[in-house]
Write a protein that holds these residues in place. Sequence first.
Motif, PDB file in Angstrom:
ATOM      1  N   PHE A 417      25.915 -15.240 -12.797  1.00 34.25           N
ATOM      2  CA  PHE A 417      24.989 -15.781 -13.789  1.00 34.25           C
ATOM      3  C   PHE A 417      23.589 -15.282 -13.464  1.00 34.25           C
ATOM      4  CE2 PHE A 417      28.509 -18.766 -13.601  1.00 34.25           C
ATOM      5  CZ  PHE A 417      28.800 -18.961 -14.944  1.00 34.25           C
ATOM      6  N   VAL A 418      22.901 -14.747 -14.467  1.00 34.76           N
ATOM      7  CA  VAL A 418      21.552 -14.237 -14.260  1.00 34.76           C
ATOM      8  C   VAL A 418      20.791 -14.326 -15.574  1.00 34.76           C
ATOM      9  CG1 VAL A 418      22.102 -11.810 -14.773  1.00 34.76           C
ATOM     10  CG2 VAL A 418      20.214 -12.359 -13.206  1.00 34.76           C
ATOM     11  N   ALA A 419      19.495 -14.579 -15.482  1.00 37.72           N
ATOM     12  CA  ALA A 419      18.634 -14.645 -16.666  1.00 37.72           C
ATOM     13  C   ALA A 419      17.589 -13.548 -16.581  1.00 37.72           C
ATOM     14  CB  ALA A 419      17.964 -16.010 -16.762  1.00 37.72           C
ATOM     15  N   ASP A 420      16.999 -13.175 -17.722  1.00 33.81           N
ATOM     16  CA  ASP A 420      16.040 -12.066 -17.721  1.00 33.81           C
ATOM     17  C   ASP A 420      14.791 -12.423 -18.514  1.00 33.81           C
ATOM     18  OD1 ASP A 420      16.603 -11.608 -20.481  1.00 33.81           O
ATOM     19  OD2 ASP A 420      18.267 -10.278 -19.963  1.00 33.81           O
ATOM     20  N   CYS A 421      13.860 -11.491 -18.539  1.00 33.73           N
ATOM     21  CA  CYS A 421      12.586 -11.713 -19.235  1.00 33.73           C
ATOM     22  C   CYS A 421      12.688 -11.452 -20.734  1.00 33.73           C
ATOM     23  CB  CYS A 421      11.491 -10.850 -18.617  1.00 33.73           C
ATOM     24  SG  CYS A 421      11.088 -11.332 -16.929  1.00 33.73           S
ATOM     25  N   GLY A 422      13.847 -11.056 -21.203  1.00 33.82           N
ATOM     26  CA  GLY A 422      14.093 -10.966 -22.630  1.00 33.82           C
ATOM     27  C   GLY A 422      14.558 -12.287 -23.210  1.00 33.82           C
ATOM     28  N   GLY A 423      14.651 -13.331 -22.362  1.00 35.90           N
ATOM     29  CA  GLY A 423      15.079 -14.637 -22.828  1.00 35.90           C
ATOM     30  C   GLY A 423      16.573 -14.770 -22.989  1.00 35.90           C
ATOM     31  N   LYS A 424      17.336 -14.014 -22.187  1.00 33.37           N
ATOM     32  CA  LYS A 424      18.797 -14.064 -22.268  1.00 33.37           C
ATOM     33  C   LYS A 424      19.381 -14.609 -20.958  1.00 33.37           C
ATOM     34  CE  LYS A 424      20.175 -12.074 -26.237  1.00 33.37           C
ATOM     35  NZ  LYS A 424      18.900 -11.749 -26.865  1.00 33.37           N
ATOM     36  N   LEU A 425      20.399 -15.435 -21.096  1.00 34.80           N
ATOM     37  CA  LEU A 425      21.226 -15.868 -19.971  1.00 34.80           C
ATOM     38  C   LEU A 425      22.556 -15.143 -20.074  1.00 34.80           C
ATOM     39  CD1 LEU A 425      21.890 -17.749 -17.559  1.00 34.80           C
ATOM     40  CD2 LEU A 425      22.651 -19.447 -19.234  1.00 34.80           C
ATOM     41  N   HIS A 426      22.991 -14.554 -18.965  1.00 32.57           N
ATOM     42  CA  HIS A 426      24.201 -13.735 -18.956  1.00 32.57           C
ATOM     43  C   HIS A 426      25.235 -14.335 -17.998  1.00 32.57           C
ATOM     44  CE1 HIS A 426      21.898 -10.252 -20.700  1.00 32.57           C
ATOM     45  NE2 HIS A 426      20.923 -10.878 -20.076  1.00 32.57           N
ATOM     46  N   CYS A 427      26.494 -14.327 -18.429  1.00 34.73           N
ATOM     47  CA  CYS A 427      27.638 -14.629 -17.576  1.00 34.73           C
ATOM     48  C   CYS A 427      28.474 -13.364 -17.499  1.00 34.73           C
ATOM     49  CB  CYS A 427      28.449 -15.792 -18.135  1.00 34.73           C
ATOM     50  SG  CYS A 427      29.969 -16.131 -17.208  1.00 34.73           S
ATOM     51  N   ILE A 428      28.627 -12.808 -16.292  1.00 34.60           N
ATOM     52  CA  ILE A 428      29.195 -11.469 -16.115  1.00 34.60           C
ATOM     53  C   ILE A 428      30.386 -11.546 -15.161  1.00 34.60           C
ATOM     54  CG2 ILE A 428      28.660  -9.119 -15.321  1.00 34.60           C
ATOM     55  CD1 ILE A 428      25.616 -10.139 -15.749  1.00 34.60           C
ATOM     56  N   ASN A 429      31.397 -10.766 -15.432  1.00 30.50           N
ATOM     57  CA  ASN A 429      32.556 -10.642 -14.542  1.00 30.50           C
ATOM     58  C   ASN A 429      32.106  -9.989 -13.237  1.00 30.50           C
ATOM     59  OD1 ASN A 429      34.928  -9.616 -13.209  1.00 30.50           O
ATOM     60  ND2 ASN A 429      36.045  -9.789 -15.135  1.00 30.50           N
ATOM     61  N   ALA A 430      32.211 -10.718 -12.124  1.00 33.99           N
ATOM     62  CA  ALA A 430      31.718 -10.214 -10.841  1.00 33.99           C
ATOM     63  C   ALA A 430      32.503  -9.012 -10.340  1.00 33.99           C
ATOM     64  CB  ALA A 430      31.753 -11.331  -9.790  1.00 33.99           C
ATOM     65  N   TYR A 436      31.075 -11.814 -19.917  1.00 38.40           N
ATOM     66  CA  TYR A 436      31.892 -12.857 -20.525  1.00 38.40           C
ATOM     67  C   TYR A 436      31.154 -13.433 -21.736  1.00 38.40           C
ATOM     68  CZ  TYR A 436      35.106 -13.000 -16.512  1.00 38.40           C
ATOM     69  OH  TYR A 436      36.033 -12.679 -15.555  1.00 38.40           O
ATOM     70  N   TRP A 437      29.843 -13.700 -21.557  1.00 45.17           N
ATOM     71  CA  TRP A 437      29.043 -14.182 -22.676  1.00 45.17           C
ATOM     72  C   TRP A 437      27.564 -14.052 -22.353  1.00 45.17           C
ATOM     73  CZ3 TRP A 437      25.963 -18.261 -21.187  1.00 45.17           C
ATOM     74  CH2 TRP A 437      26.420 -19.103 -20.170  1.00 45.17           C
ATOM     75  N   LYS A 472      33.765 -19.101 -17.850  1.00 49.95           N
ATOM     76  CA  LYS A 472      33.867 -17.813 -18.537  1.00 49.95           C
ATOM     77  C   LYS A 472      33.741 -17.966 -20.056  1.00 49.95           C
ATOM     78  CE  LYS A 472      36.881 -16.046 -14.884  1.00 49.95           C
ATOM     79  NZ  LYS A 472      38.249 -15.596 -14.524  1.00 49.95           N
ATOM     80  N   VAL A 473      33.927 -19.183 -20.536  1.00 51.77           N
ATOM     81  CA  VAL A 473      33.754 -19.480 -21.953  1.00 51.77           C
ATOM     82  C   VAL A 473      32.420 -20.196 -22.127  1.00 51.77           C
ATOM     83  CG1 VAL A 473      34.677 -20.690 -23.961  1.00 51.77           C
ATOM     84  CG2 VAL A 473      36.237 -19.635 -22.311  1.00 51.77           C
ATOM     85  N   LYS A 474      31.596 -19.739 -23.038  1.00 53.98           N
ATOM     86  CA  LYS A 474      30.271 -20.326 -23.221  1.00 53.98           C
ATOM     87  C   LYS A 474      30.374 -21.755 -23.728  1.00 53.98           C
ATOM     88  CE  LYS A 474      27.668 -18.442 -26.374  1.00 53.98           C
ATOM     89  NZ  LYS A 474      26.738 -17.490 -27.015  1.00 53.98           N
ATOM     90  N   GLN A 475      29.792 -22.673 -22.958  1.00 58.81           N
ATOM     91  CA  GLN A 475      29.814 -24.079 -23.316  1.00 58.81           C
ATOM     92  C   GLN A 475      28.439 -24.690 -23.016  1.00 58.81           C
ATOM     93  OE1 GLN A 475      33.397 -26.183 -21.752  1.00 58.81           O
ATOM     94  NE2 GLN A 475      34.000 -24.161 -21.008  1.00 58.81           N
ATOM     95  N   PRO A 476      27.547 -24.748 -23.997  1.00 56.49           N
ATOM     96  CA  PRO A 476      26.253 -25.392 -23.774  1.00 56.49           C
ATOM     97  C   PRO A 476      26.417 -26.891 -23.594  1.00 56.49           C
ATOM     98  CG  PRO A 476      26.517 -24.794 -26.070  1.00 56.49           C
ATOM     99  CD  PRO A 476      27.694 -24.215 -25.366  1.00 56.49           C
TER     100      PRO A 476
END
Length: 511
Positions: A417-430, A436-437, A472-476
């Motif tokens: 899980f990582v966030a960036d300065c574009g305002g996106k939160l990412h969930c990535i397959n390690a 993933y989302w 792995k499934v996006k769940q806010p």
Amino acid sequence: MRWLLCSASLRVMLVSSICSLSPFALVGRAEDQPQWGRPHSRNMVSDETGLPSDFDPETGHHIKWSAPLGTHGYGSPTIASGKVLIGANNAEPRDPRHVGDRSVLLCLDEQDGSMDWQLVVPRIEGGDIFKDWPNISMSSPPTIEGDRVYTMTNRFEVVCLDLHGQSNGNDGPYLDEGKHMVSLDSDTGPMDVTSIDADIIWMFDLLAEVGSYPHDGSHCSVLIDGENLYVNTCNGVDNTHKVIRSPEAPSLVVLDKSTGRLVAQDVERIGPQIFHSTWSSPAMGEINGQRLAFFAGGDGILYGFKALDPRGGPSAPVALERPWRFDCDPEAPKQDIHSFLRNRKVSPSNVKSMPVLDGERLYVTYGGDIWWGKNEAWLVCVDATGQGEVTHSARLWTYPLEKHVCSTPSVYKGMVFVADCGGKLHCINAETGEAYWTEDIGREVWGSTLVADGKVYVGTRAGDFWIFAADKVKQPIAHIQFDSPIHTSPVAANGVLYVATLKRLYAIEQK
């Protein structure tokens, strides 16, 4: 309603079930958070459970307490032995003797947020705001071990403090706290040392001792390994942003934790290739039977230094041995690098986050400087098992991020899980580097994600605070609005979630 929840069944599903006896363990209760990120690995993951899925700073719902930080809080808290340590400024003086702009480290009571003591440090004289930016808090997250606190002040002094302050007397060898609280260009004498003042045990001045020329304020999280402290010197450009004043100064030093004596330093001559500043703090782990300190230089290169004997360093300073090297951005310019200033398409890369070690893999975010460089940014996964120059052999995958990146990743159960300065939160397959989302969370993120209790916590510079399922499934789960921007990383300790905004520190507990 200021917060948004998903269904009760989802909340139940999210409830999930560190200290080890290895030489990497910090002294302290397992539930404490005595260092920024996990000890040594720097992973932004906590074993805490029972953390809140909803809260409201305005109504006080699930707010245990909050404490004022002034106006420009940029440091994340650390918690140990009943104390919470966090940087603040002097916009609302806690002691009327301290007048004007000061950088402050607060020691708060973990139960109610009341102040035990404070370290108040005047600004660097001479008006060089690019060394010590006006009004910002003390920004280096302290590291706590036993009854000792290790941190870096706004004057780039590495200090060892007594966790109990002056309550148990003024311990030496350093006894000039009264003088230290007074600006050097002041014509007043030393202040009286009181019960609410910090107790400095020893001090190491990076500017005087190793000749570093830091930039944009101190930003170091000290790494403890046995008797040794690994410290980023924050070396960088001057006010022109085009000149490295101290090209020969080290970027990484090792100090004796008992005395502050210089034990070792790097001799990689990173200085001339620093595009802006040296932002990253080191991580450490054992690879193929060898203990390595991984450090991201201001040149965008990841270095693996052979760790010193944790029982204590040599009697005279030595050069750190470097058996491993990985260039995060080998295609970036390597010559006349400051001619690319303000170039948003082509520039060198730097690393503002910390490298995270998970097993034999390193996860590092890097890219163009947020203020002066190209827009591109990435997350890279690196095989840490090689030897020598591994730039073209150790890269396992690279994941493109949106715009710039400041965040340290959280590696959890095969996900990053990582966030960036574009305002996106990412969930990535390690394992593979595939997404993933992703989720648009509105504004840029300067802090890092925290994974705890089966949830992902992250704040933005708009004051938005988000909670997602660590899945792995996006769940806010929730979206909470705070009083001011969040430039820090959330922290969990002893069943409490801590969130620091520019103005306040909130202790949040499921009641």
